[in-house]
Design a protein around this motif. Structure first.
Motif, PDB file in Angstrom:
ATOM      1  N   GLU A  13      48.889 -40.596  39.275  1.00  0.00           N
ATOM      2  CA  GLU A  13      48.419 -40.830  40.639  1.00  0.00           C
ATOM      3  C   GLU A  13      46.930 -41.151  40.647  1.00  0.00           C
ATOM      4  OE1 GLU A  13      49.433 -37.319  42.789  1.00  0.00           O
ATOM      5  OE2 GLU A  13      51.609 -37.721  42.772  1.00  0.00           O
ATOM      6  N   GLN A  14      46.171 -40.408  39.831  1.00  0.00           N
ATOM      7  CA  GLN A  14      44.738 -40.664  39.734  1.00  0.00           C
ATOM      8  C   GLN A  14      44.474 -42.060  39.166  1.00  0.00           C
ATOM      9  OE1 GLN A  14      42.280 -38.804  40.758  1.00  0.00           O
ATOM     10  NE2 GLN A  14      43.196 -36.791  41.107  1.00  0.00           N
TER      11      GLN A  14
ATOM     12  N   ALA B  18      46.432 -44.592  39.411  1.00  0.00           N
ATOM     13  CA  ALA B  18      46.823 -45.593  40.401  1.00  0.00           C
ATOM     14  C   ALA B  18      45.673 -45.874  41.365  1.00  0.00           C
ATOM     15  CB  ALA B  18      48.056 -45.120  41.161  1.00  0.00           C
ATOM     16  N   GLU B  19      44.894 -44.830  41.650  1.00  0.00           N
ATOM     17  CA  GLU B  19      43.742 -44.986  42.544  1.00  0.00           C
ATOM     18  C   GLU B  19      42.526 -45.545  41.811  1.00  0.00           C
ATOM     19  OE1 GLU B  19      42.914 -41.287  44.397  1.00  0.00           O
ATOM     20  OE2 GLU B  19      44.896 -41.097  45.327  1.00  0.00           O
ATOM     21  N   ASN B  20      42.390 -45.157  40.543  1.00  0.00           N
ATOM     22  CA  ASN B  20      41.243 -45.588  39.732  1.00  0.00           C
ATOM     23  C   ASN B  20      41.701 -45.761  38.301  1.00  0.00           C
ATOM     24  OD1 ASN B  20      38.852 -46.012  38.384  1.00  0.00           O
ATOM     25  ND2 ASN B  20      38.037 -43.945  38.727  1.00  0.00           N
ATOM     26  N   GLN B  21      41.825 -46.994  37.862  1.00  0.00           N
ATOM     27  CA  GLN B  21      42.372 -47.258  36.522  1.00  0.00           C
ATOM     28  C   GLN B  21      41.455 -46.760  35.404  1.00  0.00           C
ATOM     29  OE1 GLN B  21      42.649 -51.439  35.584  1.00  0.00           O
ATOM     30  NE2 GLN B  21      40.797 -51.959  36.725  1.00  0.00           N
TER      31      GLN B  21
ATOM     32  N   PHE C 270      40.042 -43.740  35.493  1.00  0.00           N
ATOM     33  CA  PHE C 270      39.939 -42.299  35.701  1.00  0.00           C
ATOM     34  C   PHE C 270      39.796 -41.532  34.390  1.00  0.00           C
ATOM     35  CE2 PHE C 270      42.361 -38.265  35.754  1.00  0.00           C
ATOM     36  CZ  PHE C 270      41.512 -37.524  36.564  1.00  0.00           C
TER      37      PHE C 270
END
Length: 276
Positions: free
Chosen positions: A145-146, A148-151, A153
């Motif tokens: 999920e992280q 998906a928001e910030n590749q 991460f």
């Protein structure tokens, strides 16, 4: 200096070939045992031993990290401690190779790590390929999920928590590198999981700077380190050649050191000290 480096390189190659032959013989004995249906609890302990490789050893770093946090609880229970203006708040992972242990400690346990190895490691890639697939599904989902928001991460977290010193860890480097000296002096604990030629240097540095440490000896390199002698009960000295002798040799450095069989297969004898 070039001749000495060439000699060391040659000795390491010879030791590698010897280990490869030894492991091949162990695998062959295990195969024979399986074909004969020998019971693992029978009187053939050498045949029942597993080698360092294989599926049964793939979680070594997970079990070691768990043991590390249970044995040195201060790693997670207290904030960075300041001593003489210097913070003590990182794990020094010596000869950490590809960085799997550093990746696990930093991403799964939120620890700061200084990784020391002659070769630079891609710790973020190691986490994604070696650590992430072994995590519980709910942990994998959170990280996905992280991502998906910030590749970036994982890479950003690794950059925040892991520092790399691309150098060897030996007596010479410890004397000549101010950066390595500072990393040792500001460390909370020194660790060497199968650190090969750096193992004894870790123990000596821990004693010098009164640092908690744990080493899990693997290769002995008796021809390279031919000045090691084990003192027997009768006072006689014998050269250190086997893994068991190497562990005993390290224990003889200080009566406060402890020996413990760690919860994973392969070379799993740990020599450790709480620094007190």
């Amino acid at each position: 200096a070039k001749a000495e480096k060439a000699r060391i390189k040659k000795l390491k190659k010879e030791e590698g070939r010897r280990r490869a032959i030894e492991m091949s013989k162990q695998r062959r004995r295990q195969q024979i045992q399986n074909e004969m249906g020998v019971d693992g609890n029978s009187s053939a302990p050498d045949l029942a031993k597993s080698t360092r490789h294989g599926a049964r050893n793939q979680h070594r770093h997970k079990f070691f990290a768990r043991w590390l946090l249970e044995t040195f609880p201060f790693l997670q229970s207290s904030p960075c401690e300041s001593t003489n203006g210097r913070e003590k708040c990182h794990v020094l992972d010596v000869a950490g190779g590809k960085g799997e242990l550093s990746a696990r400690l930093s991403m799964c346990h939120n620890l700061k790590v200084v990784l020391v190895d002659p070769r630079r490691a891609d710790v973020a890639s190691c986490f994604s390929s070696q650590v992430l697939p072994k995590l519980p599904n709910k942990w994998q989902s959170r990280i996905e999920e992280q991502l998906a928001e910030n590749q970036h991460f994982v890479q950003e977290k690794i950059d925040q928590r892991v520092t790399q010193l691309v150098m060897s860890f030996d007596d010479y480097t410890l004397e000549s590198s101010a950066e390595l000296q500072a990393a040792v002096q500001s460390a909370s604990v020194l660790i060497g999981m199968h650190a090969d030629g750096a193992t004894e240097a870790i123990v000596d540095a821990a004693l010098k700077y009164r640092k908690p440490f744990v080493v899990v000896p693997c290769c002995v390199f008796p021809r390279l380190f031919n000045q090691r002698f084990l003192v027997k009960d009768d006072g006689t000295k014998v050269p250190v050649r086997s893994h068991e002798q190497f562990c005993d040799y390290l224990l003889q450095k200080d009566k406060r050191f402890k020996r413990e069989v760690l919860p994973f297969e392969g070379r799993n004898v740990g020599i450790w000290w709480d620094g007190k």
